[in-house]
Motif scaffolding. Sequence first.
Motif, short mmCIF file in Angstrom:
data_model
loop_
_atom_site.label_atom_id
_atom_site.label_comp_id
_atom_site.label_asym_id
_atom_site.label_seq_id
_atom_site.Cartn_x
_atom_site.Cartn_y
_atom_site.Cartn_z
N CYS A 21 0.84 -1.21 0.00
CA CYS A 21 0.00 0.00 0.00
C CYS A 21 0.87 1.26 0.00
N PRO A 22 1.12 1.84 -1.15
CA PRO A 22 1.92 3.07 -1.18
C PRO A 22 1.12 4.33 -0.89
N TRP A 23 -0.21 4.22 -0.87
CA TRP A 23 -1.05 5.40 -0.69
C TRP A 23 -1.88 5.32 0.58
N ILE A 24 -1.88 6.41 1.32
CA ILE A 24 -2.62 6.51 2.58
C ILE A 24 -3.30 7.87 2.64
N ALA A 25 -4.48 7.89 3.24
CA ALA A 25 -5.17 9.15 3.54
C ALA A 25 -5.69 9.09 4.96
N TYR A 26 -5.47 10.16 5.71
CA TYR A 26 -5.96 10.27 7.08
C TYR A 26 -6.83 11.51 7.18
N GLY A 27 -7.98 11.38 7.81
CA GLY A 27 -8.85 12.52 8.02
C GLY A 27 -9.56 12.44 9.35
N SER A 28 -9.67 13.55 10.04
CA SER A 28 -10.38 13.64 11.31
C SER A 28 -11.54 14.61 11.13
N LEU A 29 -12.74 14.17 11.48
CA LEU A 29 -13.93 14.99 11.27
C LEU A 29 -14.64 15.26 12.59
N ALA A 30 -15.12 16.47 12.75
CA ALA A 30 -15.89 16.86 13.93
C ALA A 30 -17.33 16.38 13.76
N PRO A 31 -18.10 16.31 14.87
CA PRO A 31 -19.50 15.91 14.77
C PRO A 31 -20.27 16.79 13.80
N GLY A 32 -20.99 16.20 12.87
CA GLY A 32 -21.78 16.96 11.91
C GLY A 32 -21.01 17.42 10.69
N PHE A 87 -6.05 2.89 3.33
CA PHE A 87 -4.87 2.30 2.73
C PHE A 87 -5.24 1.83 1.32
N ALA A 88 -4.47 2.21 0.32
CA ALA A 88 -4.81 1.84 -1.05
C ALA A 88 -3.59 1.27 -1.77
N ARG A 89 -3.89 0.39 -2.73
CA ARG A 89 -2.82 -0.18 -3.54
C ARG A 89 -3.24 -0.21 -5.01
N ALA A 90 -2.28 -0.51 -5.87
CA ALA A 90 -2.47 -0.33 -7.31
C ALA A 90 -2.96 -1.57 -8.03
N TRP A 91 -3.27 -2.63 -7.31
CA TRP A 91 -3.75 -3.84 -7.98
C TRP A 91 -5.03 -4.34 -7.34
N ASP A 92 -5.82 -5.02 -8.17
CA ASP A 92 -7.10 -5.57 -7.70
C ASP A 92 -6.86 -6.78 -6.82
N GLY A 93 -7.86 -7.14 -6.06
CA GLY A 93 -7.78 -8.33 -5.21
C GLY A 93 -8.07 -7.98 -3.77
N GLU A 94 -8.58 -8.96 -3.06
CA GLU A 94 -8.98 -8.74 -1.68
C GLU A 94 -7.77 -8.71 -0.73
N LEU A 112 -5.56 3.83 -7.73
CA LEU A 112 -6.01 3.31 -6.44
C LEU A 112 -7.09 2.27 -6.69
N ARG A 113 -6.67 1.03 -6.94
CA ARG A 113 -7.58 0.02 -7.44
C ARG A 113 -8.24 -0.81 -6.34
N SER A 114 -7.65 -0.86 -5.17
CA SER A 114 -8.27 -1.58 -4.05
C SER A 114 -7.78 -0.94 -2.76
N GLY A 115 -8.54 -1.17 -1.68
CA GLY A 115 -8.13 -0.54 -0.42
C GLY A 115 -8.97 -1.01 0.75
N ILE A 116 -8.56 -0.55 1.92
CA ILE A 116 -9.34 -0.77 3.14
C ILE A 116 -9.41 0.55 3.90
N SER A 117 -10.41 0.66 4.77
CA SER A 117 -10.57 1.84 5.61
C SER A 117 -10.62 1.41 7.07
N VAL A 118 -9.98 2.20 7.93
CA VAL A 118 -9.95 1.92 9.36
C VAL A 118 -10.53 3.12 10.10
N PRO A 119 -11.73 3.00 10.66
CA PRO A 119 -12.34 4.11 11.40
C PRO A 119 -11.93 4.10 12.87
N TRP A 120 -12.02 5.26 13.47
CA TRP A 120 -11.79 5.40 14.92
C TRP A 120 -12.79 6.42 15.44
N HIS A 121 -13.52 6.04 16.49
CA HIS A 121 -14.56 6.91 17.04
C HIS A 121 -14.16 7.39 18.43
#
Length: 281
Positions: free
Chosen positions: A72-83, A177-184, A157-166
Amino acid sequence: MERPRMTAISQHRGLSTRVSDQFLLGPGDAFPEAAREAFAVEFGRFLDQTDGVAKSEQLFDLLSDFALNFGCPWIAYGSLAPGQKGLKPVRGDSAVMLNYPDEWQERYFEMGYDRIDPTIKRSRRRAQAFRWSEVYHDESTTEDERRVFDEAATFGLRSGISVPWHGPDGTFAIVNFARAWDGEFQSRAINYLQLAALHFHLRIAKFANSSGIEETPNLSPREKECILWTAKGKSSWEIGTIMGISVNTVNFHIKNVMRKMDAFSRITAAIKALKFGIIEL
């Protein structure tokens, strides 16, 4: 609006040293024992490297480097406030960090995809990591939301997973987390990436609020065993079967660990137990 520009870590560090390259793991391959040990070593190194790091950008770089072990060479992180419906990235703001290709960043924010991003929508309702393919094929996902995935694929960005935190105050954050090839993604890969992402969440949160745990909590042998199996991705039912105890007893021990760790989820408690050295993968 200024948008963050981060160069993909893979452009700076050769992928030949990554564990995934050493064992040539494909989407359907099983993890050999040597690979399991190697990934555990890499995760331990990631935890050690984050000790003493005082800047969010450095933590992001370390997380990015660790993710390369799983292709996974690509990552994005974001923090959001309520609403808050969408991400509002500003250069230098640790609330949003990403190393996606520049062209995809421009397209993403130009089209307002941050306001309809299905990974954000799903993360609001989920506590565990999930595959993007699960969301894409979910019947509740709209065609506009699927278009976000389809266009991301055209930028690599052909496949990826997301990890939430509350958080306890209604805030939530997400690491993609994203990667450049298909597949689970394999379950073991998801487990390690989830642990690393939640550790990253905790460190970022600690920068904003320094009232973290200072003393190592004292766990009973049963509590240690339960949280160890939790860190390895086992459910309460699976842990109960392994340990020969009921699901209610497992949940009782895990809730005690969460209380002692001042954690709002079992995964967060597992991360803290690993960090304190109470358990080892």
